[in-house]
Motif scaffolding. Structure first.
Motif, PDB file in Angstrom:
ATOM      1  N   UNK A 210       0.829  -1.199   0.000  1.00 20.74           N
ATOM      2  CA  UNK A 210       0.000   0.000   0.000  1.00 20.74           C
ATOM      3  C   UNK A 210       0.869   1.257   0.000  1.00 20.74           C
ATOM      4  N   UNK A 211       1.933   1.268   0.794  1.00 20.56           N
ATOM      5  CA  UNK A 211       2.817   2.433   0.823  1.00 20.56           C
ATOM      6  C   UNK A 211       3.556   2.601  -0.506  1.00 20.56           C
ATOM      7  N   UNK A 212       3.927   1.493  -1.132  1.00 15.53           N
ATOM      8  CA  UNK A 212       4.558   1.575  -2.446  1.00 15.53           C
ATOM      9  C   UNK A 212       3.586   2.152  -3.476  1.00 15.53           C
ATOM     10  N   UNK A 213       2.337   1.693  -3.438  1.00 12.83           N
ATOM     11  CA  UNK A 213       1.324   2.217  -4.349  1.00 12.83           C
ATOM     12  C   UNK A 213       1.035   3.689  -4.055  1.00 12.83           C
ATOM     13  N   UNK A 214       1.070   4.051  -2.783  1.00 13.88           N
ATOM     14  CA  UNK A 214       0.853   5.442  -2.389  1.00 13.88           C
ATOM     15  C   UNK A 214       1.924   6.331  -3.014  1.00 13.88           C
ATOM     16  N   UNK A 215       3.185   5.913  -2.854  1.00 16.38           N
ATOM     17  CA  UNK A 215       4.278   6.677  -3.443  1.00 16.38           C
ATOM     18  C   UNK A 215       4.161   6.762  -4.952  1.00 16.38           C
ATOM     19  N   UNK A 216       3.778   5.646  -5.568  1.00 15.18           N
ATOM     20  CA  UNK A 216       3.630   5.625  -7.028  1.00 15.18           C
ATOM     21  C   UNK A 216       2.534   6.584  -7.477  1.00 15.18           C
ATOM     22  N   UNK A 217       1.421   6.612  -6.741  1.00 12.64           N
ATOM     23  CA  UNK A 217       0.311   7.494  -7.106  1.00 12.64           C
ATOM     24  C   UNK A 217       0.714   8.957  -7.028  1.00 12.64           C
ATOM     25  N   UNK A 218       1.397   9.319  -5.947  1.00 12.31           N
ATOM     26  CA  UNK A 218       1.830  10.705  -5.766  1.00 12.31           C
ATOM     27  C   UNK A 218       2.770  11.118  -6.896  1.00 12.31           C
ATOM     28  N   UNK A 219       3.703  10.234  -7.235  1.00  6.98           N
ATOM     29  CA  UNK A 219       4.662  10.547  -8.296  1.00  6.98           C
ATOM     30  C   UNK A 219       3.956  10.637  -9.653  1.00  6.98           C
ATOM     31  N   UNK A 220       3.087   9.676  -9.945  1.00  6.44           N
ATOM     32  CA  UNK A 220       2.394   9.657 -11.242  1.00  6.44           C
ATOM     33  C   UNK A 220       1.515  10.887 -11.399  1.00  6.44           C
TER      34      UNK A 220
END
Length: 306
Positions: A19-29
């Motif tokens: 979830x934290x990895x996806x969170x970081x990915x979402x913010x960056x994307x």
């Protein structure tokens, strides 16, 4: 293997790490997508770009739900939420930012678009009867101070009608998103946010297509590799995958983490615009960004504590 190590490898901890990895990915994307949208608008007319992005995102999410076995028709009680989010939060929001971005820097645009929670506050008080707590009042005043800083004569050329129009459209986009949030707060719905998302994108497609046919200049896609990559990034990655990531994160992580963490999106937007497009981070923009982010953070904290 020790018991501590075993606990560290539980499915729940693995889910949290994902979830934290996806969170970081979402913010960056989402953050880096602001300069990408600005570049995309040099290839596509604004309404066509919005329609193609939404259509690709719609196909992506419908396909994902089909694979997951979660694709189903929405309940009747969910239709008002589907239409309000689809029209206001997606169609109107995308149309307005696409019309504004050619005249306004991508970094500045990302800041103004994320003022949405500030406009929810007066609407919630007037329309939903919510109380204005002290923390929320301080957040609202801080956010409005940030907006005032961004609109001061040293930060915005008021003599330029193109700039005035672009900045006004971005503020209207944030207000449209706020209106959708207020409608969501006033209703109860049955389906999950992920299951409703493709239907919301489906609702957003016809207004954007109609806008393209009525208002965009005649346009024929060349299907160059630049156009294809821009559409894939905006449609599949930023819209389809980004929505899925955001819903997964919201469901898996604490509300305070997600509410405050998504404030990093305009930070990434400003940074990526400076690095990728050579935009200038002025003192007014930095001060306005700081005040708005602090204000929105306090508003979000007040909502979570109420």
């Amino acid at each position: 293997m020790s018991s501590t190590s075993s606990r560290g490898d539980t499915p729940q901890s693995a889910d949290n790490r994902l979830a934290y990895l996806l969170f970081g990915a979402t913010v960056v994307i989402w953050g880096t997508n602001w300069p990408i949208i600005k570049v995309g608008l040099t290839f596509f007319p604004p309404f066509w770009f919005g329609f193609l992005r939404v259509a690709l995102g719609c196909v992506t999410l419908f396909s994902a739900l089909l694979v997951l076995g979660r694709l189903r028709l929405p309940a009747r009680q969910d239709l008002p939420v589907i239409f309000s989010v689809g029209f206001l939060q997606i169609a109107v929001f995308l149309a307005l930012i696409n019309l504004a971005l050619p005249a306004v820097g991508a970094g500045r645009s990302s800041i103004l678009a994320y003022t949405t929670p500030l406009w929810v506050v007066p609407g919630a008080i007037l329309l939903l009867g919510e109380r204005l707590h002290r923390l929320k009042l301080v957040g609202l005043l801080l956010g409005l101070l940030g907006v005032a800083i961004l609109f001061n004569p040293f930060a915005l050329d008021w003599a330029d009608p193109v700039q005035r129009r672009g900045n006004l459209l971005l503020m209207l986009a944030a207000v449209a998103w706020a209106a959708a949030i207020l409608h969501i707060r006033s209703r109860h719905w049955k389906g999950s946010t992920l299951e409703l998302a493709p239907w919301q994108l489906l609702v957003a497609s016809p207004p954007l297509l109609l806008g393209a046919l009525l208002f965009d200049p005649p346009w024929t896609p060349s299907f160059s590799w630049e156009e294809v990559l821009l559409l894939l990034h905006n449609g599949v990655l930023a819209t389809g995958f980004g929505y899925w990531c955001a819903f997964t994160v919201t469901r898996s992580l604490p509300a305070i983490t997600t509410s405050l963490g998504f404030l990093a999106v305009p930070l990434v937007g400003v940074t990526s615009s400076v690095l990728a497009l050579g935009e200038t981070l002025t003192a007014s923009m930095a001060a306005g960004l700081l005040a708005i982010l602090l204000g929105v953070a306090l508003v979000n904290l007040a909502d979570l504590r109420s």
